[in-house]
Design a protein around this motif. Sequence first.
Motif, PDB file in Angstrom:
ATOM      1  N   ILE A 100     -92.226  92.071 117.526  1.00 24.24           N
ATOM      2  CA  ILE A 100     -93.170  92.840 117.850  1.00 24.24           C
ATOM      3  C   ILE A 100     -94.507  92.223 117.211  1.00 24.24           C
ATOM      4  O   ILE A 100     -95.519  91.934 117.960  1.00 24.24           O
ATOM      5  N   SER A 101     -94.730  91.998 115.880  1.00 28.58           N
ATOM      6  CA  SER A 101     -95.774  91.502 115.340  1.00 28.58           C
ATOM      7  C   SER A 101     -96.271  90.067 115.831  1.00 28.58           C
ATOM      8  O   SER A 101     -97.393  89.848 116.170  1.00 28.58           O
ATOM      9  N   ALA A 102     -95.316  89.297 115.861  1.00 26.73           N
ATOM     10  CA  ALA A 102     -95.670  87.790 116.181  1.00 26.73           C
ATOM     11  C   ALA A 102     -95.987  87.832 117.773  1.00 26.73           C
ATOM     12  O   ALA A 102     -97.037  87.170 117.994  1.00 26.73           O
ATOM     13  N   VAL A 103     -95.543  88.609 118.598  1.00 22.64           N
ATOM     14  CA  VAL A 103     -95.850  88.538 120.131  1.00 22.64           C
ATOM     15  C   VAL A 103     -97.321  88.870 120.136  1.00 22.64           C
ATOM     16  O   VAL A 103     -98.146  88.615 120.848  1.00 22.64           O
ATOM     17  N   ALA A 104     -97.597  90.085 119.271  1.00 22.31           N
ATOM     18  CA  ALA A 104     -99.019  90.667 119.345  1.00 22.31           C
ATOM     19  C   ALA A 104     -99.973  89.674 118.874  1.00 22.31           C
ATOM     20  O   ALA A 104    -101.160  89.470 119.235  1.00 22.31           O
ATOM     21  N   LEU A 105     -99.597  89.026 117.588  1.00 23.30           N
ATOM     22  CA  LEU A 105    -100.364  88.024 116.933  1.00 23.30           C
ATOM     23  C   LEU A 105    -100.540  86.789 117.969  1.00 23.30           C
ATOM     24  O   LEU A 105    -101.806  86.401 118.295  1.00 23.30           O
ATOM     25  N   VAL A 106     -99.882  86.322 118.846  1.00 22.54           N
ATOM     26  CA  VAL A 106    -100.058  85.463 119.821  1.00 22.54           C
ATOM     27  C   VAL A 106    -100.835  85.855 120.925  1.00 22.54           C
ATOM     28  O   VAL A 106    -101.660  84.989 121.371  1.00 22.54           O
ATOM     29  N   ARG A 107    -100.585  86.974 121.489  1.00 23.84           N
ATOM     30  CA  ARG A 107    -101.364  87.566 122.580  1.00 23.84           C
ATOM     31  C   ARG A 107    -102.889  87.672 122.046  1.00 23.84           C
ATOM     32  O   ARG A 107    -103.673  87.440 122.615  1.00 23.84           O
ATOM     33  N   MET A 108    -103.044  88.119 120.750  1.00 19.14           N
ATOM     34  CA  MET A 108    -104.471  88.130 120.340  1.00 19.14           C
ATOM     35  C   MET A 108    -105.040  86.807 120.222  1.00 19.14           C
ATOM     36  O   MET A 108    -106.310  86.745 120.567  1.00 19.14           O
ATOM     37  N   ARG A 109    -104.465  85.997 119.703  1.00 18.89           N
ATOM     38  CA  ARG A 109    -105.107  84.549 119.768  1.00 18.89           C
ATOM     39  C   ARG A 109    -105.109  83.836 120.901  1.00 18.89           C
ATOM     40  O   ARG A 109    -106.128  83.597 121.326  1.00 18.89           O
ATOM     41  N   SER A 110    -104.362  84.206 122.034  1.00 21.04           N
ATOM     42  CA  SER A 110    -104.621  83.711 123.349  1.00 21.04           C
ATOM     43  C   SER A 110    -105.722  84.402 124.163  1.00 21.04           C
ATOM     44  O   SER A 110    -106.698  83.756 125.052  1.00 21.04           O
ATOM     45  N   THR A 111    -106.081  85.704 123.700  1.00 21.11           N
ATOM     46  CA  THR A 111    -107.169  86.247 124.365  1.00 21.11           C
ATOM     47  C   THR A 111    -108.578  85.670 123.760  1.00 21.11           C
ATOM     48  O   THR A 111    -109.524  85.958 124.419  1.00 21.11           O
ATOM     49  N   GLN A 112    -108.418  85.343 122.421  1.00 14.14           N
ATOM     50  CA  GLN A 112    -109.607  84.946 121.762  1.00 14.14           C
ATOM     51  C   GLN A 112    -109.957  83.559 122.391  1.00 14.14           C
ATOM     52  O   GLN A 112    -110.922  83.184 122.470  1.00 14.14           O
ATOM     53  N   GLU A 113    -109.007  82.695 122.540  1.00 14.59           N
ATOM     54  CA  GLU A 113    -109.304  81.439 123.193  1.00 14.59           C
ATOM     55  C   GLU A 113    -109.757  81.316 124.606  1.00 14.59           C
ATOM     56  O   GLU A 113    -110.155  80.417 124.880  1.00 14.59           O
ATOM     57  N   SER A 114    -109.146  82.125 125.486  1.00 19.35           N
ATOM     58  CA  SER A 114    -109.662  82.457 126.862  1.00 19.35           C
ATOM     59  C   SER A 114    -111.307  82.625 126.876  1.00 19.35           C
ATOM     60  O   SER A 114    -111.647  83.508 126.160  1.00 19.35           O
ATOM     61  N   PRO A 115    -111.748  82.078 127.892  1.00 22.97           N
ATOM     62  CA  PRO A 115    -113.094  82.400 127.968  1.00 22.97           C
ATOM     63  C   PRO A 115    -113.446  83.629 128.341  1.00 22.97           C
ATOM     64  O   PRO A 115    -112.350  84.654 128.983  1.00 22.97           O
ATOM     65  N   ALA A 116    -114.509  84.150 128.051  1.00 17.69           N
ATOM     66  CA  ALA A 116    -114.864  85.626 128.202  1.00 17.69           C
ATOM     67  C   ALA A 116    -114.914  86.085 129.581  1.00 17.69           C
ATOM     68  O   ALA A 116    -115.690  85.242 130.377  1.00 17.69           O
ATOM     69  N   PRO A 117    -114.735  86.926 130.255  1.00 20.92           N
ATOM     70  CA  PRO A 117    -114.855  87.524 131.560  1.00 20.92           C
ATOM     71  C   PRO A 117    -116.020  87.523 131.896  1.00 20.92           C
ATOM     72  O   PRO A 117    -117.189  88.035 131.099  1.00 20.92           O
ATOM     73  N   ALA A 118    -116.584  87.111 133.078  1.00 19.29           N
ATOM     74  CA  ALA A 118    -117.940  87.481 133.706  1.00 19.29           C
ATOM     75  C   ALA A 118    -118.324  88.726 133.650  1.00 19.29           C
ATOM     76  O   ALA A 118    -117.578  89.775 133.690  1.00 19.29           O
ATOM     77  N   ALA A 119    -119.842  88.840 133.258  1.00 19.06           N
ATOM     78  CA  ALA A 119    -120.326  90.341 133.060  1.00 19.06           C
ATOM     79  C   ALA A 119    -120.271  90.788 134.425  1.00 19.06           C
ATOM     80  O   ALA A 119    -120.500  90.199 135.546  1.00 19.06           O
ATOM     81  N   GLU A 120    -119.898  92.059 134.240  1.00 17.56           N
ATOM     82  CA  GLU A 120    -119.789  92.853 135.599  1.00 17.56           C
ATOM     83  C   GLU A 120    -121.228  93.059 136.120  1.00 17.56           C
ATOM     84  O   GLU A 120    -122.324  93.429 135.621  1.00 17.56           O
ATOM     85  N   ALA A 121    -121.115  92.867 137.536  1.00 21.25           N
ATOM     86  CA  ALA A 121    -122.470  93.194 138.306  1.00 21.25           C
ATOM     87  C   ALA A 121    -123.143  94.665 138.369  1.00 21.25           C
ATOM     88  O   ALA A 121    -122.227  95.334 138.420  1.00 21.25           O
ATOM     89  N   PRO A 122    -124.245  94.633 137.988  1.00 16.89           N
ATOM     90  CA  PRO A 122    -124.770  96.112 138.100  1.00 16.89           C
ATOM     91  C   PRO A 122    -124.584  96.789 139.274  1.00 16.89           C
ATOM     92  O   PRO A 122    -124.648  96.040 140.597  1.00 16.89           O
ATOM     93  N   PRO A 123    -124.291  97.941 139.517  1.00 17.45           N
ATOM     94  CA  PRO A 123    -124.239  98.544 140.679  1.00 17.45           C
ATOM     95  C   PRO A 123    -125.399  98.581 141.775  1.00 17.45           C
ATOM     96  O   PRO A 123    -126.766  98.428 141.141  1.00 17.45           O
ATOM     97  N   VAL A 124    -125.106  98.454 143.040  1.00 19.17           N
ATOM     98  CA  VAL A 124    -126.238  98.295 143.892  1.00 19.17           C
ATOM     99  C   VAL A 124    -126.655  99.827 144.571  1.00 19.17           C
ATOM    100  O   VAL A 124    -125.883 100.578 144.644  1.00 19.17           O
ATOM    101  N   GLN A 125    -127.947  99.801 144.615  1.00 15.05           N
ATOM    102  CA  GLN A 125    -128.623 101.203 144.935  1.00 15.05           C
ATOM    103  C   GLN A 125    -129.145 100.990 146.212  1.00 15.05           C
ATOM    104  O   GLN A 125    -130.331 100.019 146.314  1.00 15.05           O
ATOM    105  N   PHE A 126    -128.542 101.471 147.316  1.00 12.72           N
ATOM    106  CA  PHE A 126    -129.271 101.301 148.537  1.00 12.72           C
ATOM    107  C   PHE A 126    -130.262 102.295 149.076  1.00 12.72           C
ATOM    108  O   PHE A 126    -130.182 103.672 148.542  1.00 12.72           O
ATOM    109  N   PRO A 127    -131.590 101.969 149.791  1.00 13.39           N
ATOM    110  CA  PRO A 127    -132.638 103.021 149.839  1.00 13.39           C
ATOM    111  C   PRO A 127    -131.984 104.070 150.760  1.00 13.39           C
ATOM    112  O   PRO A 127    -131.231 103.904 151.611  1.00 13.39           O
ATOM    113  N   GLY A 128    -132.338 105.379 150.177  1.00 17.52           N
ATOM    114  CA  GLY A 128    -132.033 106.589 151.102  1.00 17.52           C
ATOM    115  C   GLY A 128    -130.753 106.973 150.449  1.00 17.52           C
ATOM    116  O   GLY A 128    -130.362 108.031 151.309  1.00 17.52           O
TER     117      GLY A 128
END
Length: 114
Positions: free
Chosen positions: A67-95
């Motif tokens: 369990i600990s080994a898998v958790a460490l491997v998963r932590m390493r893989s998430t650190q090496e992968s590129p960061a997700p794109a920033a979430e687009a701001p919500p759109v406000q429609f007139p009216g």
Amino acid sequence: MELLFEISGWAGAAAILTAYLAVSMGWLKAGKGFQTANLLGSCAFIVNGAFHEAWPSVVTNIAWFLISAVALVRMRSTQESPAPAAEAPPVQFPGVPETGQMAIVEAPRAARFT
């Protein structure tokens, strides 16, 4: 040699309990340090349990190690992968009112007759 196996068991207990205490008290986040302490502690328990032929403990600590080994491997893989794109701001429609807010509509002005 027997003393080495006993020291291994006590060191494993100290590592796992210290990590658990630190996370439970908020001194440490459940991250790499916590998983590393669990990994090393379970290894020490496996050595000690095998020496004493305590097979249920050995099997439990093999699972703990995995369990600990898998958790460490998963932590390493998430650190090496590129960061997700920033979430687009919500759109406000007139009216259209913003979420959670009430629309305020101006009443039409009455025509003046003179």
